[in-house]
Write a protein that holds these residues in place. Sequence first.
Motif, PDB file in Angstrom:
ATOM      1  N   UNK A  17       0.635  -1.412  -0.019  1.00 28.84           N
ATOM      2  CA  UNK A  17      -0.775   0.174   0.077  1.00 28.84           C
ATOM      3  C   UNK A  17       1.071   0.938  -0.628  1.00 28.84           C
ATOM      4  N   UNK A  18       2.105   1.196   0.604  1.00 28.44           N
ATOM      5  CA  UNK A  18       3.109   2.630   0.184  1.00 28.44           C
ATOM      6  C   UNK A  18       3.271   2.737  -0.467  1.00 28.44           C
ATOM      7  N   UNK A  19       3.931   1.956  -1.190  1.00 23.56           N
ATOM      8  CA  UNK A  19       4.406   1.996  -2.966  1.00 23.56           C
ATOM      9  C   UNK A  19       3.447   2.547  -3.878  1.00 23.56           C
ATOM     10  N   UNK A  20       1.859   1.679  -3.371  1.00 20.36           N
ATOM     11  CA  UNK A  20       1.274   2.406  -4.095  1.00 20.36           C
ATOM     12  C   UNK A  20       0.766   3.794  -3.459  1.00 20.36           C
ATOM     13  N   UNK A 117      -3.479  -6.051  -8.325  1.00 15.72           N
ATOM     14  CA  UNK A 117      -4.510  -6.186  -7.960  1.00 15.72           C
ATOM     15  C   UNK A 117      -4.946  -5.077  -7.328  1.00 15.72           C
ATOM     16  N   UNK A 118      -4.924  -3.874  -8.243  1.00 18.52           N
ATOM     17  CA  UNK A 118      -5.149  -2.681  -7.789  1.00 18.52           C
ATOM     18  C   UNK A 118      -5.199  -1.641  -8.526  1.00 18.52           C
ATOM     19  N   UNK A 119      -6.265  -0.585  -8.569  1.00 23.03           N
ATOM     20  CA  UNK A 119      -6.753   0.756  -9.192  1.00 23.03           C
ATOM     21  C   UNK A 119      -6.552   1.909  -9.202  1.00 23.03           C
ATOM     22  N   UNK A 163      -6.845   1.730   5.526  1.00 24.39           N
ATOM     23  CA  UNK A 163      -5.967   2.229   5.261  1.00 24.39           C
ATOM     24  C   UNK A 163      -4.342   2.164   5.335  1.00 24.39           C
ATOM     25  N   UNK A 164      -4.101   3.293   5.812  1.00 27.72           N
ATOM     26  CA  UNK A 164      -2.468   3.117   5.746  1.00 27.72           C
ATOM     27  C   UNK A 164      -2.140   2.881   7.794  1.00 27.72           C
ATOM     28  N   UNK A 165      -3.113   3.716   8.388  1.00 27.81           N
ATOM     29  CA  UNK A 165      -2.900   3.471   9.634  1.00 27.81           C
ATOM     30  C   UNK A 165      -3.539   2.214  10.558  1.00 27.81           C
ATOM     31  N   UNK A 166      -4.577   1.784   9.288  1.00 27.49           N
ATOM     32  CA  UNK A 166      -4.989   0.714   9.493  1.00 27.49           C
ATOM     33  C   UNK A 166      -6.156   0.819  10.319  1.00 27.49           C
ATOM     34  N   UNK A 167      -6.777   1.837   9.192  1.00 24.78           N
ATOM     35  CA  UNK A 167      -8.301   2.161  10.007  1.00 24.78           C
ATOM     36  C   UNK A 167      -9.157   1.819   8.788  1.00 24.78           C
ATOM     37  N   UNK A 168      -9.863   1.335  10.165  1.00 22.35           N
ATOM     38  CA  UNK A 168     -10.664   0.776   8.618  1.00 22.35           C
ATOM     39  C   UNK A 168     -11.559   1.444   8.379  1.00 22.35           C
ATOM     40  N   UNK A 169     -12.483   1.436   6.943  1.00 18.55           N
ATOM     41  CA  UNK A 169     -13.513   2.393   6.232  1.00 18.55           C
ATOM     42  C   UNK A 169     -14.218   1.327   5.812  1.00 18.55           C
ATOM     43  N   UNK A 214      -7.475  -2.798   0.631  1.00 23.16           N
ATOM     44  CA  UNK A 214      -6.521  -1.713   1.373  1.00 23.16           C
ATOM     45  C   UNK A 214      -6.799  -0.281   0.567  1.00 23.16           C
ATOM     46  N   UNK A 215      -6.816   0.451   1.201  1.00 24.25           N
ATOM     47  CA  UNK A 215      -6.845   1.789   0.673  1.00 24.25           C
ATOM     48  C   UNK A 215      -6.439   2.865   0.602  1.00 24.25           C
ATOM     49  N   UNK A 216      -5.388   3.826  -0.130  1.00 23.44           N
ATOM     50  CA  UNK A 216      -4.978   5.040  -0.411  1.00 23.44           C
ATOM     51  C   UNK A 216      -5.041   5.952  -0.739  1.00 23.44           C
ATOM     52  N   UNK A 217      -4.910   6.942  -0.420  1.00 21.35           N
ATOM     53  CA  UNK A 217      -4.741   8.261  -1.716  1.00 21.35           C
ATOM     54  C   UNK A 217      -3.319   8.768  -1.715  1.00 21.35           C
ATOM     55  N   UNK A 218      -3.379   9.491  -3.026  1.00 22.60           N
ATOM     56  CA  UNK A 218      -2.724  10.276  -3.230  1.00 22.60           C
ATOM     57  C   UNK A 218      -2.834  11.805  -3.867  1.00 22.60           C
ATOM     58  N   UNK A 219      -2.108  12.837  -2.830  1.00 19.69           N
ATOM     59  CA  UNK A 219      -2.686  14.167  -3.056  1.00 19.69           C
ATOM     60  C   UNK A 219      -2.440  14.823  -4.448  1.00 19.69           C
ATOM     61  N   UNK A 220      -3.573  15.701  -5.038  1.00 27.13           N
ATOM     62  CA  UNK A 220      -2.712  16.746  -6.141  1.00 27.13           C
ATOM     63  C   UNK A 220      -1.425  17.244  -5.464  1.00 27.13           C
ATOM     64  N   UNK A 221      -0.753  17.118  -7.264  1.00 28.69           N
ATOM     65  CA  UNK A 221       0.795  18.011  -6.824  1.00 28.69           C
ATOM     66  C   UNK A 221       0.625  19.533  -6.417  1.00 28.69           C
ATOM     67  N   UNK A 222      -0.156  19.977  -6.870  1.00 25.63           N
ATOM     68  CA  UNK A 222      -0.809  21.935  -6.369  1.00 25.63           C
ATOM     69  C   UNK A 222      -0.703  21.348  -4.881  1.00 25.63           C
ATOM     70  N   UNK A 223      -1.552  20.796  -4.105  1.00 22.90           N
ATOM     71  CA  UNK A 223      -1.443  21.295  -3.033  1.00 22.90           C
ATOM     72  C   UNK A 223      -0.043  20.594  -2.080  1.00 22.90           C
ATOM     73  N   UNK A 224       0.431  21.414  -2.008  1.00 24.92           N
ATOM     74  CA  UNK A 224       2.129  20.618  -1.352  1.00 24.92           C
ATOM     75  C   UNK A 224       1.341  20.691   0.205  1.00 24.92           C
ATOM     76  N   UNK A 225       1.720  19.886   0.665  1.00 25.50           N
ATOM     77  CA  UNK A 225       1.196  19.195   2.686  1.00 25.50           C
ATOM     78  C   UNK A 225       2.556  20.490   3.408  1.00 25.50           C
ATOM     79  N   UNK A 226       2.010  21.740   3.735  1.00 18.86           N
ATOM     80  CA  UNK A 226       2.722  22.754   3.706  1.00 18.86           C
ATOM     81  C   UNK A 226       3.239  22.787   5.030  1.00 18.86           C
ATOM     82  N   UNK A 227       3.891  22.756   5.900  1.00 23.50           N
ATOM     83  CA  UNK A 227       3.981  23.163   7.306  1.00 23.50           C
ATOM     84  C   UNK A 227       4.941  24.470   7.316  1.00 23.50           C
TER      85      UNK A 227
END
Lengths: 388, 388
Positions: A17-20, A117-119, A163-169, A214-227
């Motif tokens: 999942x991490x690599x995906x 087996x992923x999309x 998800x990555x945190x083992x949280x169920x959805x 398993x499920x994960x997210x990839x945020x769009x490039x634009x919104x840089x999660x900058x702190x």
Amino acid sequence: GPATMDPGERRSLNSELWHACAGPLVSLPPVGSRVVYFPQGHIEQVAASTQKDADAHIPNYPSLPSKIICLLDNVTLHADPETDEVYAQMILLPIQISEKEALLSPDLEVVNKQPTEYFCKTLTASDTSTHGGFSIPRRAAEKVFPPLDFTRVPPAQELVARDLHDQEWHFRHIYRGQPRRHLLTTGWSVFVSAKRLQAGDSVLFIRDDKGNLLLGIRRANRQQTVMPSSVLSSDSMHFGVLAAASHAAATSSRFKIFYNPRQSPSEFVIPLTKYHKALYNTQFTVGMRFRMVFETEESSVRRYVGTITGLGDLDPIRWPKSHWRSLKVGWDESTAGERQHRVSLWEIEPLTTPFLLCPPPLALRSKRPRGMPGEDDLEMLMKKSHMW
Amino acid sequence: GPATMDPGERRSLNSELWHACAGPLVSLPPVGSRVVYFPQGHIEQVAASTQKDADAHIPNYPSLPSKIICLLDNVTLHADPETDEVYAQMILLPIQISEKEALLSPDLEVVNKQPTEYFCKTLTASDTSTHGGFSIPRRAAEKVFPPLDFTRVPPAQELVARDLHDQEWHFRHIYRGQPRRHLLTTGWSVFVSAKRLQAGDSVLFIRDDKGNLLLGIRRANRQQTVMPSSVLSSDSMHFGVLAAASHAAATSSRFKIFYNPRQSPSEFVIPLTKYHKALYNTQFTVGMRFRMVFETEESSVRRYVGTITGLGDLDPIRWPKSHWRSLKVGWDESTAGERQHRVSLWEIEPLTTPFLLCPPPLALRSKRPRGMPGEDDLEMLMKKSHMW
DNA sequence: CTGTGGGCAACGTGCCGACAA
DNA sequence: TTGTCGGCACGTTGCCCACAG
């Protein structure tokens, strides 16, 4: 809704999942292998994460070389609990190794295995609006979701994905509408708002070996999660990178770094074998043509062609004779405005082989949209020639 | 709803509002004054912000003293755009100054001026629920809000208040109910959800000189806005603090630090005058009784009494003869479990003056709940004696 | 004086198929 | 094949006062 979560999140996450989530371009060197660590690249990542310029007035440490050969002592995979941004923690141990030794016992290179087996779907406005659910591409649903019982009307089931945190959805998966389509309804909006997804972000589902979703997210490039990092000044961070590496090198002790694949402009921990191959197997000259892999907006890969326009230090004062971004390049396509104007040796594939003039037979090509040439096959051949 | 926002947030924020959010204990040395910077304290703050232990295996820099006397070159006030957590950016310039010089030309000490026309309310469950609005204490509304037109039925007006980021928030202020009360209705829930406020957090309103309304928040102590910081390892941060200070001291150049009043266990940039006063005007001995100021849950101040139980280095190996937390202390009240067991000289007020045996006349005391002694008056007298 | 809760209206959320790209 | 929309039901939000601590 959400369920259990690993407190502290110390151990490594599900690798597949991490690599995906990290994307197709990201590969990590195997634990125990030799790597080259580039402080310049590390500083670039830190600068990108804090949105500060890296070229500050900070002197380099006199004894700190531009590259440090290390044993990759450990790698653990992580994800930011707030944003789900993936990152890797690496423990590096500086080692002394002669060129000869390194060349005689090359490490295995491990390529990034994207799950089969992923999309991955980029969310539309409808997917993220509060008005409706999530429309699943037909192929995707058939490939990774458990088959529906089509004797029921309408065919529907409950899906549970972690998800990555083992949280169920939990999601209601239903096949309905005219014409028929796969949809996620109940549970979807909870997920969207919890992860703060917007149109343009991507969601991916995986079915692992045991049939779990398993499920994960990839945020769009634009919104840089900058702190803005009100913890340490960017100068202090810059110092921290240098001092930690310098101390580790001087005392032959381990040091810890974080690699943020989706923040970092370039990888800065490179397999030693890969580095040596690039350095010794090719003559880099001005005018040389090459290709380089990029991730497209749609989370797939695309190669761009360019030309080497210059050779020389990125920072002759502080990092003389460094191989980090030592190639000045230009790109063929005029839309290449935002691509790097400096790259490193190991990032590019030279285009000097005769294969360019002699494309592989059609039988070897896989189907491809928009009539682009059979790049993957070509790449395989390139790699072979490169190996030797 | 939200309106304009300062992009980049480079310049300093409204000082009055910042101090109100920072709380009554926080005071910043004036620009241009001399201060003492304690690397140990800085490291403590970084450790608190990243929730890591500070006592790592990192060696101290041989030439770095436990305190660095600096000119406070600049101070700017900021707030985290995500959490509204206040912090200050300080530019410090290490200087050489003799004891004599310092004692002969003391800096002015500036006390923290909390705004006068302001109120701060800890939010109740009803205030934060989606069921209703915000109940304003009567005194508070009358003190800081523009007077209502009571000829109208019901008396109501629209309030506009700006937060730390200069964002505008609109509220309907109405006086109704049986018995009558002041309420914020429309607009309130937008604010609560945007700032992610929970019961226990505090909201404060200020009317400034020009009659403008300002508002800020103080989050409950429990929810530490911790970011796991996948940017730099805690070791590297530790190194960064030391290396930046060391470099600045060695080259007499400026360096930048962030002070997070609500994260940091203690202030680590102390006015030089305050430091000297504490150091030279008092004999600290085991058994000495003292008082120290703390902020209560309700955002007011409270003094606790304790006894010095020991004198000595917090870290004799890396920071020998440091005055940072050189006093071991015990507290009178048994509920003092979470209070520090080590404090620094300048944090405490000695209780060795005769005033203890001779309380001030009742006429000087202000009204106080639960029969506590007139602490503020006592403190004024203490300070006077301390000055001399 | 102010925190909580019942009553109730208005609004938003979310499931459905229709249509069209 | 799938993105967006109108229609509609139902759950939540939010304004009001009553009551009590």
